[in-house]
Structure formats: structure tokens, C-alpha cells
Design an enzyme around this catalytic site. Structure first.
Site, short mmCIF file in Angstrom:
data_model
loop_
_atom_site.label_atom_id
_atom_site.label_comp_id
_atom_site.label_asym_id
_atom_site.label_seq_id
_atom_site.Cartn_x
_atom_site.Cartn_y
_atom_site.Cartn_z
N PHE A 1 42.11 46.05 40.39
CA PHE A 1 41.64 46.94 41.13
C PHE A 1 40.29 46.50 41.54
CE2 PHE A 1 38.93 50.89 40.41
CZ PHE A 1 38.79 51.09 41.53
N ASP B 1 46.65 33.31 31.64
CA ASP B 1 46.10 34.35 30.78
C ASP B 1 44.96 33.85 30.23
OD1 ASP B 1 45.97 35.52 28.40
OD2 ASP B 1 48.22 36.34 28.49
N LYS C 1 30.04 27.55 28.60
CA LYS C 1 29.14 26.67 27.79
C LYS C 1 29.22 25.27 28.14
CE LYS C 1 28.61 25.33 22.77
NZ LYS C 1 29.65 24.67 22.15
N TYR D 1 40.93 48.90 22.60
CA TYR D 1 40.10 48.53 23.89
C TYR D 1 38.43 48.68 23.67
CZ TYR D 1 38.54 49.16 28.94
OH TYR D 1 38.07 49.14 30.15
N TYR E 1 26.63 33.93 21.93
CA TYR E 1 26.49 32.74 22.75
C TYR E 1 25.24 32.45 23.19
CZ TYR E 1 31.04 30.96 22.43
OH TYR E 1 32.41 30.26 22.07
N THR F 1 35.33 54.09 37.22
CA THR F 1 35.12 53.54 38.77
C THR F 1 36.73 53.80 39.43
OG1 THR F 1 33.66 51.99 38.07
CG2 THR F 1 34.79 51.43 39.97
P1 NAD Z 1 42.88 46.79 36.43
O1 NAD Z 1 43.79 46.70 35.34
O2 NAD Z 1 43.18 46.92 37.78
O3 NAD Z 1 42.46 45.07 36.30
C1 NAD Z 1 42.54 44.25 35.21
C2 NAD Z 1 43.02 42.69 35.56
O4 NAD Z 1 43.07 42.11 34.68
C3 NAD Z 1 44.56 42.90 36.29
O5 NAD Z 1 44.61 42.07 37.43
C4 NAD Z 1 45.30 42.29 35.02
O6 NAD Z 1 46.58 41.79 35.51
C5 NAD Z 1 44.34 41.37 34.48
N1 NAD Z 1 44.37 40.85 33.32
C6 NAD Z 1 44.80 41.63 31.99
N2 NAD Z 1 45.06 40.98 31.13
C7 NAD Z 1 44.86 39.54 31.33
C8 NAD Z 1 44.86 38.48 30.65
N3 NAD Z 1 45.23 38.40 29.24
N4 NAD Z 1 44.57 37.28 31.22
C9 NAD Z 1 44.52 37.40 32.67
N5 NAD Z 1 44.40 38.36 33.41
C10 NAD Z 1 44.51 39.62 32.60
O7 NAD Z 1 41.38 47.08 35.79
P2 NAD Z 1 40.16 47.35 36.62
O8 NAD Z 1 39.71 48.90 36.67
O9 NAD Z 1 40.02 46.57 37.79
O10 NAD Z 1 38.95 46.97 35.27
C11 NAD Z 1 38.33 45.57 35.75
C12 NAD Z 1 37.59 45.43 34.46
O11 NAD Z 1 36.55 46.36 34.44
C13 NAD Z 1 38.24 45.54 33.09
O12 NAD Z 1 37.69 44.25 32.12
C14 NAD Z 1 37.80 46.95 32.49
O13 NAD Z 1 37.86 46.78 31.29
C15 NAD Z 1 36.60 47.01 33.24
N6 NAD Z 1 36.03 48.39 33.37
C16 NAD Z 1 36.92 49.07 34.09
C17 NAD Z 1 36.42 50.44 34.58
C18 NAD Z 1 37.02 51.38 35.55
O14 NAD Z 1 36.86 52.45 35.50
N7 NAD Z 1 37.83 50.82 36.42
C19 NAD Z 1 35.53 51.10 33.66
C20 NAD Z 1 35.05 50.26 32.72
C21 NAD Z 1 35.28 48.90 32.68
#
Ligand code: NAD
Ligand code: UDP
Length: 324
Positions: A17, A62, A109, A149, A163, A179
Site C-alpha cells: 500500500f 524476500d 553498509k 510486530y 549500525y 495511514t
Molecule cells: P502492506 O502490507 O500493504 O505492505 C507491506 C509490503 O511488504 C507488501 O507489499 C508485502 O508483500 C511486503 N513484504 C512483507 N513481507 C516481506 C518480506 N519478507 N520480503 C519482502 N517483502 C515483504 O503495508 P503498508 O501499510 O504499506 O506498510 C508498509 C510499511 O509501513 C510496513 O513496514 C509497516 O510496518 C509500516 N507502517 C505502516 C502503517 C500503516 O498504517 N499503513 C503504520 C505504521 C507502519
């Protein structure tokens, strides 16, 4: 080192997203973008409109595995963000945050490049300080169902700062608050996508607990501008910095707003509050305002209208099936 345009940027989780909006914005700004994603919660559909750009590449990867490529900066977003997805395989969630951070920090790094971590307001847990400032250390249950999480993200922050201290890496840590916007997964269980999809399909609106818990919702485009501003700051500014919209509302108010904006006939049904669900959340964004000159511009009603219009199109194409 800060980032010049025409550099190649890696976005992990770029098919998700927030990641998809970030890739789009970076391309608009003239960067080359490599999106690495394992498609656990993201999808190619989120970035299909970018595929015909010569400056955009997508890798099925991954982050728990090392990645050897040549790039000039990294935004590390890979991690499922919705409770039902991160709780589906909690061990994998922790690995993604921790092992994924180690791999991406290792890449940064080797290449001596800046790296930004998408951390979260969940590092504050169920906060007793309100609104939350970056100086607050949080109130997190280490053994609950959200811990994979919350603690994974906390450990990732630790790794980023180690790091920095140990290898003088140019790190940027951003704590993202709730978000929302188009391209959220329609059934990923997060409150905005749930309520909008339920309202549009006239399904019952699922209300957890008494609906008095609060969140503060930031529209995705505002957030992405904040992420990019953070990456552009001098190496001396590491964060952590809160990014979010401080307009706080109860989940009950959000339900009423969605029902009004969609003219829905949905009824509200009450469900038990999941364990460790934070009672309140609101970012203090004075640091972002001061250092990044950033503040969100899109009000909740406007952001919801754009989100509703996206889900209306998805539903009309038959991409979301009713649970009625
Ligand atoms: P999302 O689930 O839509 O996107 C996460 C993406 O990471 C997905 O495309 C998924 O396929 C990919 N992914 C998951 N595990 C993976 C792995 N092991 N290797 C490669 N790709 C992997 O979520 P989002 O809302 O877009 O969130 C994006 C980031 O922002 C995340 O790190 C999330 O923790 C952080 N975040 C989001 C929010 C929110 O409200 N949306 C709030 C706080 C933090
Ligand atoms: N929530 C709700 N109904 C839903 C989904 C979520 O009442 O269908 C509540 C949830 O219990 C929480 C808030 O909305 O209090 C935000 O949930 P979300 O999963 O979107 O984000 P997070 O809890 O991770 O901030």
C-alpha cells in the site's frame, strides 16, 4: 551523503500500500526505482501502472534473504502492517522485521548509502503518554499477539541505531502512525478499509469494543512526502521522527463518518476488542514540523472521499466479493 535525483533507489515492500505510492512519487521526482517484494500482502496490481517506465524494476524477493544489487539509497518498508496479516505467521513477521533489517543494513553498509526504516507508532504500544513524542519509550506487551510486530519493529530500530554507532551508517528512522488511502488491501482487516468496504457493500460495520478507542489517520500521499523529506535530511538527523496526522478521532466517530460519506444502509455490530488493542494514539509531530518542515495537508473527509472512490471502482470491477 544525501540523495541526488537520477540515483537508483531500492524500495522493499514497494508493491504494498504505502510502498506503491512511494515508488510512484520517487519516479515522478526522477529517480530510478527498484521495488523488492515477496507479494505476501502487496501485489503487482498496485504497481502495474509503473511497469512501462524504463526507470522502474520489480524483483520478487524476500528480505529475509540477502540481496546483492547496486543502489544509492534504501527505503525499508517490507513487513505486513495489518494485524490479521502480521498475526497470520507471527514468527515470519519477527523474522521479516529483524532479519530483513539486518540484510538491508548489511547492503547499506557495503554500499555506504543511506537507509530509511519504516518503523511504527506500535513501538509506543498502549501509550500512557498522550500525544506520543519521540522521547516516549512506550508501553509494549512483549508476549502478546501484537508483539511479533511491535517488538520486531522495536528490535529493528535498535539494529538501525547500532549500525549507526558501530559503522557510522547514514540511518533514518520514521515512526509511521495509522495511514490510509487507495490500494489498501480491501480485506486486510484495518479499520479504514474494513469500514469503507463494509459500508459500500451494505455489510454490517464491525465495531471492536466500545468504539471509544482513538486513532489519528494520515492520508498516504502526505505520509509519502514525509518519508522522502526525511531521506533528504542531513546524515546528522537520524530520527526517530513521528509521521502522522494529529487529528485524533474515536473509532465510533470514524464509523459514523464513513456511513455518512457513503450513504450506507449498514448497521453497526459490536465485536470483542482484540487483546492489547491500544486505547489511544495521536502523534506529536513538532519534530517533523521543525526539521522536515512537514505537516499533513489532507483532511480526513477529503482523504476518505478519495479512498471511497477507489474502493467503489474495485467493487464495480468485481474485485471485492460481498460477505452478505
Ligand atoms: P502492506 O502490507 O500493504 O505492505 C507491506 C509490503 O511488504 C507488501 O507489499 C508485502 O508483500 C511486503 N513484504 C512483507 N513481507 C516481506 C518480506 N519478507 N520480503 C519482502 N517483502 C515483504 O503495508 P503498508 O501499510 O504499506 O506498510 C508498509 C510499511 O509501513 C510496513 O513496514 C509497516 O510496518 C509500516 N507502517 C505502516 C502503517 C500503516 O498504517 N499503513 C503504520 C505504521 C507502519
Ligand atoms: N477496528 C474496528 N473494527 C474493524 C477493524 C478495526 O473497530 O473492523 C478497531 C481496532 O480494534 C483498533 C482500531 O480500529 O482499535 C484501528 O485498527 P487497525 O487494525 O486499523 O490499526 P491498529 O490497531 O494497528 O492501529
Amino acid at each position: 551523503m544525501s540523495l541526488d535525483r537520477s540515483k537508483r533507489i531500492l524500495v522493499t515492500g514497494g508493491a504494498g500500500f504505502i510502498g506503491s505510492f512511494l515508488c510512484e512519487e520517487l519516479l515522478k521526482l526522477g529517480y530510478e526505482v527498484v521495488c523488492a517484494d515477496n507479494f505476501f500482502t502487496g501485489s503487482k496490481r498496485n504497481v502495474e501502472h509503473l511497469l512501462n517506465s524504463h526507470s522502474f524494476e520489480i524483483l520478487r524477493h524476500d528480505v529475509c534473504m540477502p540481496l546483492y544489487i547496486e543502489v544509492d539509497g534504501i527505503y525499508n518498508l517490507a513487513c505486513p502492517a495489518s494485524p490479521i496479516h502480521y498475526q497470520f505467521d507471527p514468527v515470519q513477521t519477527t523474522k521479516t522485521s529483524v532479519v530483513g533489517a539486518i540484510n538491508m543494513l548489511g547492503l547499506a553498509k557495503r554500499l555506504h548509502i543511506p537507509i530509511l526504516q519504516a518503523s511504527t507508532s506500535e513501538v509506543y504500544g498502549d501509550p500512557v503518554e498522550h500525544p506520543q513524542t519521540e522521547g516516549y519509550w512506550g508501553n509494549v506487551n512483549p508476549i502478546g499477539i501484537r508483539s511479533c510486530y511491535d517488538e520486531g519493529k522495536r528490535c529493528a530500530e535498535t539494529l538501525f541505531f547500532d549500525y549507526k554507532r558501530q559503522h557510522d551508517l547514514n540511518i533514518k528512522v520514521v515512526r509511521i502512525f495509522n495511514t490510509y488511502g487507495p490500494r489498501m488491501h480491501p480485506r486486510d482487516g484495518r479499520v479504514v478499509s474494513n469500514f469503507v468496504v463494509q459500508a459500500l457493500l451494505n455489510e454490517p460495520i464491525t465495531f471492536y469494543g466500545d468504539g471509544m478507542q482513538t486513532r489519528s489517520f494520515c492520508y498516504v500521499e502526505d505520509l509519502v512526502h514525509g518519508l522522502i523529506s526525511m531521506m533528504m535530511t542531513a546524515p546528522s538527523f537520524t530520527g526517530p521522527v513521528n509521521l502522522g496526522n494529529p487529528q485524533e478521532l474515536t473509532i465510533g466517530k470514524l464509523a459514523q463518518l464513513v456511513i455518512r460519506l457513503t450513504n450506507s444502509k449498514s448497521k453497526i455490530v459490536s465485536k470483542p476488542l482484540p487483546s492489547d488493542d491500544p486505547r489511544q494514539r495521536k502523534p506529536d509531530i513538532s519534530l517533523a514540523a521543525e526539521v522536515l518542515s512537514w505537516k499533513p495537508a489532507i483532511e480526513i473527509e477529503e482523504g476518505l472521499k478519495r479512498t471511497i472512490s477507489y474502493f467503489e471502482k474495485l467493487i464495480s470491477k468485481g474485485n471485492v466479493v460481498s460477505h452478505n
